[in-house]
Design a protein around this motif. Structure first.
Motif: not given
Length: 304
Positions: A114-115, A118, A121-122, A170, A174
């Motif tokens: 899920d991390v 997410d 997605k960004h 996150r 990233y």
């Protein structure tokens, strides 16, 4: 190049990270932390090759070095780089740089699906849509190291962990996605991609490793042809689905022999082998020794 981006900055982050890990991992071994995703490790001696299942994680060595072997392909990891595994992979690891004076210290940061979803997605869109290896090695960068240091600093302020650790984790992934091979990792979160299909297939094999593996059924389950499944599975894991299942079975059997005191035939049967002789033969070929001799050596040498 700014001071923040210089090699001197990376060296400073490595020094701080080494001291903080040593402070929270005062003895040799693996040390869970108050951050559930973060685990620290310390070793004062070089190790024998150890067979492990690497979970989807980021692995970073602050001090020392090790080798990681996946399906016969070896890579050397030290404080200049970090490794990411995007799926469950059977890796043979060996610490090659460690001493009582300069111990090996490292961390593992678990990557939850899920991390990754997410963060993807960004993040900016990928530059490549090719399926890549499930084990990536990249040079460390100052932004990544700075974020990792901030995460480890939270161990000194436990009250901040619930709020801040998810944000920093996150940020760390990233940063990983922005690095050289980030596009390969990104594909494991793209709905309908071959990489995500392989991730699902790997999950299924790990869950049902003792059951017979039907490639056609597995391919249908992950919406791929059998040919495509085999091709992309090998890209990710460096082995075929059947070879992967065999390794998972043998590692599971070794754990049973060590923890439950089973004999070789019973352990082989538990993990899906119908022939005790075939199990013993494949076990010896993989681990280098017959099952019971291997277990005795492990117990006598304190490798477990």
């Amino acid at each position: 190049m700014t001071q923040h981006d210089s090699p001197t900055a990376i060296s400073a982050y490595q020094e701080e990270l080494t001291e903080r890990i040593k402070r929270h991992a005062t003895a040799d071994g693996t040390h869970p932390t108050a951050i559930p995703e973060l685990c620290l490790r310390r070793a004062s001696t070089e190790s024998e090759p150890l067979h492990t299942i690497h979970l989807p994680s980021l692995y970073l060595i602050a001090q020392g070095s090790k080798t990681a072997v996946l399906a016969g392909t070896s890579c050397r990891c030290d404080s200049s780089s970090y490794m990411v595994t995007s799926v469950h992979l059977p890796v043979i690891g060996r610490i090659t740089g460690a001493s009582p004076q300069i111990p090996y210290v490292s961390l593992q940061l678990t990557l939850h699906p899920d991390v990754l979803l997410d963060v993807v997605k960004h993040s900016p869109p990928p530059g490549s849509r090719e399926t890549g290896s499930g084990m990536l090695l990249n040079p460390s960068t100052p932004p990544l190291m700075e974020a990792i240091v901030r995460l480890v600093r939270l161990l000194d302020t436990p009250a901040d962990i619930p709020m801040l650790s998810p944000l920093i984790i996150r940020e760390i992934f990233y940063r990983v996605l922005q690095d050289e091979q980030g596009a390969s990792l990104r594909q494991f979160a793209v709905i309908g991609s071959c990489a995500q299909g392989i991730s699902q297939a790997i999950h299924r094999i790990n869950r049902d490793y003792s059951m017979p593996l039907n490639i056609s059924e597995l391919a249908k389950e992950v919406s791929m042809s059998a040919t495509s499944l085999h091709k992309h599975f090998k890209k990710v894991t460096a082995m075929s689905p059947l070879q992967y299942q065999k390794v998972i079975r043998l590692q599971a059997a070794r754990r049973l022999l060590l923890t439950e005191g089973l004999d070789a035939a019973a352990a082989g049967f538990r993990v899906g082998y119908e022939s005790p002789s075939q199990f013993s033969r494949e076990y010896a070929r993989f681990f280098g020794r017959p099952p019971m001799r291997d277990v005795k050596l492990l117990r006598d040498s304190s490798l477990i």
